[in-house]
Design an enzyme around this catalytic site. Structure first.
Site, PDB file in Angstrom:
ATOM      1  N   PHE A 225     -34.953  12.435  39.812  1.00 41.04           N
ATOM      2  CA  PHE A 225     -34.364  13.556  39.062  1.00 41.04           C
ATOM      3  C   PHE A 225     -33.160  14.155  39.776  1.00 41.04           C
ATOM      4  CE2 PHE A 225     -38.874  13.518  38.042  1.00 41.04           C
ATOM      5  CZ  PHE A 225     -38.847  13.576  36.669  1.00 41.04           C
TER       6      PHE A 225
ATOM      7  N   TYR B 213     -20.292  14.279  33.830  1.00 39.03           N
ATOM      8  CA  TYR B 213     -21.754  14.324  34.000  1.00 39.03           C
ATOM      9  C   TYR B 213     -22.407  13.138  33.284  1.00 39.03           C
ATOM     10  CZ  TYR B 213     -26.553  15.537  32.853  1.00 39.03           C
ATOM     11  OH  TYR B 213     -27.901  15.476  32.657  1.00 39.03           O
TER      12      TYR B 213
ATOM     13  N   LEU C 102     -33.379  21.342  47.829  1.00 41.50           N
ATOM     14  CA  LEU C 102     -33.543  22.770  47.517  1.00 41.50           C
ATOM     15  C   LEU C 102     -32.211  23.481  47.295  1.00 41.50           C
ATOM     16  CD1 LEU C 102     -36.592  23.853  49.778  1.00 41.50           C
ATOM     17  CD2 LEU C 102     -36.597  23.003  47.428  1.00 41.50           C
TER      18      LEU C 102
ATOM     19  N   LYS D  60     -24.396   9.583  34.767  1.00 39.26           N
ATOM     20  CA  LYS D  60     -25.750   9.152  34.378  1.00 39.26           C
ATOM     21  C   LYS D  60     -25.710   7.723  33.822  1.00 39.26           C
ATOM     22  CE  LYS D  60     -28.398  12.746  35.285  1.00 39.26           C
ATOM     23  NZ  LYS D  60     -29.711  12.757  35.906  1.00 39.26           N
TER      24      LYS D  60
ATOM     25  N   PHE E 130     -21.854  30.044  20.113  1.00 38.10           N
ATOM     26  CA  PHE E 130     -20.602  29.315  20.324  1.00 38.10           C
ATOM     27  C   PHE E 130     -20.208  28.535  19.064  1.00 38.10           C
ATOM     28  CE2 PHE E 130     -22.059  29.065  25.039  1.00 38.10           C
ATOM     29  CZ  PHE E 130     -21.549  30.335  25.288  1.00 38.10           C
TER      30      PHE E 130
ATOM     31  N   ARG F 256     -29.530  20.876  18.009  1.00 40.72           N
ATOM     32  CA  ARG F 256     -30.011  20.136  19.176  1.00 40.72           C
ATOM     33  C   ARG F 256     -31.503  19.845  19.019  1.00 40.72           C
ATOM     34  NH1 ARG F 256     -25.434  19.905  19.569  1.00 40.72           N
ATOM     35  NH2 ARG F 256     -24.024  20.437  21.282  1.00 40.72           N
TER      36      ARG F 256
ATOM     37  N   TYR G 246     -36.492  21.900  37.540  1.00 37.11           N
ATOM     38  CA  TYR G 246     -37.190  22.296  36.294  1.00 37.11           C
ATOM     39  C   TYR G 246     -38.035  21.139  35.725  1.00 37.11           C
ATOM     40  CZ  TYR G 246     -37.420  23.647  31.306  1.00 37.11           C
ATOM     41  OH  TYR G 246     -37.806  23.921  30.020  1.00 37.11           O
TER      42      TYR G 246
ATOM     43  N   GLY H  46     -16.281  20.732  24.099  1.00 31.91           N
ATOM     44  CA  GLY H  46     -17.130  19.571  24.416  1.00 31.91           C
ATOM     45  C   GLY H  46     -18.496  19.580  23.760  1.00 31.91           C
ATOM     46  N   ASP H  47     -18.785  20.537  22.866  1.00 35.04           N
ATOM     47  CA  ASP H  47     -20.091  20.564  22.194  1.00 35.04           C
ATOM     48  C   ASP H  47     -20.069  19.686  20.938  1.00 35.04           C
ATOM     49  OD1 ASP H  47     -21.792  22.129  23.699  1.00 35.04           O
ATOM     50  OD2 ASP H  47     -21.258  24.000  22.698  1.00 35.04           O
TER      51      ASP H  47
HETATM   52  N1  UDP Z   1     -25.228  27.891  22.977  1.00 38.51           N
HETATM   53  C1  UDP Z   1     -24.777  29.088  22.433  1.00 38.51           C
HETATM   54  N2  UDP Z   1     -24.761  30.195  23.241  1.00 38.51           N
HETATM   55  C2  UDP Z   1     -25.167  30.181  24.539  1.00 38.51           C
HETATM   56  C3  UDP Z   1     -25.642  28.946  25.087  1.00 38.51           C
HETATM   57  C4  UDP Z   1     -25.652  27.826  24.274  1.00 38.51           C
HETATM   58  O1  UDP Z   1     -24.397  29.163  21.255  1.00 38.51           O
HETATM   59  O2  UDP Z   1     -25.110  31.217  25.233  1.00 38.51           O
HETATM   60  C5  UDP Z   1     -25.278  26.691  22.125  1.00 38.51           C
HETATM   61  C6  UDP Z   1     -24.424  25.544  22.644  1.00 38.51           C
HETATM   62  O3  UDP Z   1     -23.133  25.616  22.117  1.00 38.51           O
HETATM   63  C7  UDP Z   1     -25.205  24.315  22.135  1.00 38.51           C
HETATM   64  C8  UDP Z   1     -26.654  24.787  22.101  1.00 38.51           C
HETATM   65  O4  UDP Z   1     -26.602  26.205  22.151  1.00 38.51           O
HETATM   66  O5  UDP Z   1     -24.805  24.015  20.823  1.00 38.51           O
HETATM   67  C9  UDP Z   1     -27.462  24.276  23.276  1.00 38.51           C
HETATM   68  O6  UDP Z   1     -26.737  24.548  24.462  1.00 38.51           O
HETATM   69  P1  UDP Z   1     -27.346  24.320  25.908  1.00 38.51           P
HETATM   70  O7  UDP Z   1     -26.302  24.761  26.894  1.00 38.51           O
HETATM   71  O8  UDP Z   1     -28.680  24.983  25.981  1.00 38.51           O
HETATM   72  O9  UDP Z   1     -27.600  22.762  25.992  1.00 38.51           O
HETATM   73  P2  UDP Z   1     -26.616  21.512  25.749  1.00 38.51           P
HETATM   74  O10 UDP Z   1     -26.907  21.055  24.346  1.00 38.51           O
HETATM   75  O11 UDP Z   1     -25.212  21.966  25.949  1.00 38.51           O
HETATM   76  O12 UDP Z   1     -27.058  20.516  26.769  1.00 38.51           O
END
Ligand code: UDP
Length: 328
Positions: free
Chosen positions: A73, A141, A33, A145, A208, A221, A11, A283-284
């Site tokens: 990448f 992850y 790929l 990095k 979430f 974000r 991407y 983990g968010d």
């Molecule tokens: N999120 C959500 N529902 C979904 C996918 C993501 O509420 O189906 C929320 C997720 O909890 C985060 C934000 O959207 O707070 C961005 O998530 P994403 O997976 O796009 O990227 P990340 O920040 O995890 O790298």
């Protein structure tokens, strides 16, 4: 310049390849790929299909011309998978990166731009995030990095490598006009998943958690447009200084909540996009957004896309034209 782009069929990588080719650089894409798409690779670039751990193939590619630099990448990037299968991540992201660096050293290629991530900060003490905040990733992850950043820094000291790590926030959107975009399988990222609801491919979007300590309770974000990521990568490879390592946050400097992203998608698509609040995802962190002043000061970069509506709209154009990604 003559540049090797590992993961150039992915991407972000495929957008950077376009930016390099547009600027007149010669590009070789090196991609397994496994996650990338052949169709995403610019016709002007040469595609080599192979595994980064294949030192013989790397020697062949590095020996085929005199290269000025590498954009790196190629990596696995699923946080959840990295938790359940950490060794896969250490092997793929760290061990194979070491093979790449070894090949670079032996072939005298001294410039690299590395695709890093804001995940190296883990849960930051505050936002916006500056580069001097503690590096404390909370999942394998992010740790892979960060390990790669350490390798780059050590190689800069040891043999004069010039390295820039770009710690990007949430890559989003699609560069209209290039006919490439986001296509992950399975798709888990917020914007494409929301747009799949608008396309009728999902019934609703699951939010979430809405009980975070953020203005509307949903996670915040920093969605940085992939075309803006492409421009900073191009600038970074052109400007990287030998014998030094630098790391930069690459984001818009603005946070958007999950609710704001869904609202932007409602506006752009005209679809009601039903949503349901479900449990938090493990983990968010509540809020992550960049302070991009250092990259602006040192490399003269600032994003063209800062409004979430415009970023979502560019994604929508791609997803409408390619409802099943590169498959059609
Ligand atoms: N999120 C959500 N529902 C979904 C996918 C993501 O509420 O189906 C929320 C997720 O909890 C985060 C934000 O959207 O707070 C961005 O998530 P994403 O997976 O796009 O990227 P990340 O920040 O995890 O790298």
């Amino acid at each position: 310049m003559r540049v090797i782009v590992t993961g150039g069929a992915g991407y972000v990588g495929s957008h950077c390849v376009r930016a390099l080719c547009d600027a007149g650089h010669d590009v070789v894409v090196f991609d397994s790929l496994v996650k990338g798409h052949r169709e995403a690779v610019d016709d002007r670039a040469r595609l080599v299909v192979g595994d980064l751990g294949d030192r013989v193939l790397l020697d062949e590619v590095f020996g085929s011309a005199s290269f000025d630099g590498v954009m790196h990448f190629a990596a696995f990037a699923e946080v959840g998978e990295s938790v359940t299968d950490p060794l896969l991540y250490y092997e793929n992201n760290v061990v194979k990166s070491a093979v790449l660096l070894e090949a670079m050293r032996e072939h005298g290629v001294r410039r690299i731009v590395f695709s890093s991530t804001c995940a190296v900060y883990g849960v930051p003490p505050s936002v916006p995030i500056t580069e001097d905040m503690p590096l404390d990733p909370i999942n394998p992850y992010g740790r892979t990095k960060l390990a790669m950043e350490w390798m780059l820094s050590d190689c800069a000291n040891a043999w004069g490598l010039g390295a820039i790590a770009l710690r990007y926030f949430n890559a989003a959107g699609a560069y209209v006009g290039w006919a490439i975009g986001e296509d992950h399988d399975p798709e888990s990222h917020l914007i494409p998943v929301v747009l799949q609801v608008a396309l009728g491919q999902r019934e609703k979007i699951m939010i979430f958690g809405d009980d975070y300590d953020t203005p509307d309770g949903t996670c915040v974000r920093d969605y940085v447009h992939v075309g803006d990521l492409a421009s900073i990568h191009k600038t970074a490879i052109e400007k990287v200084a030998l014998g030094a390592f630098g790391a930069y946050n690459v984001g818009t400097g603005r946070g958007s909540s999950v609710n704001e992203v869904i609202d932007a998608a409602r506006k752009v698509t005209g679809h009601a996009i039903p949503a349901e609040v479900v449990a938090r995802r493990v983990g968010d962190p509540p809020a992550l957004f960049a302070d991009p002043s250092l990259v602006s000061r040192d490399l003269g970069w600032s994003p063209k896309y800062v409004e979430i509506d415009a970023t979502v709209e560019s994604s929508w154009i791609w997803h409408q034209a390619h409802p099943h990604g590169y498959k059609g």
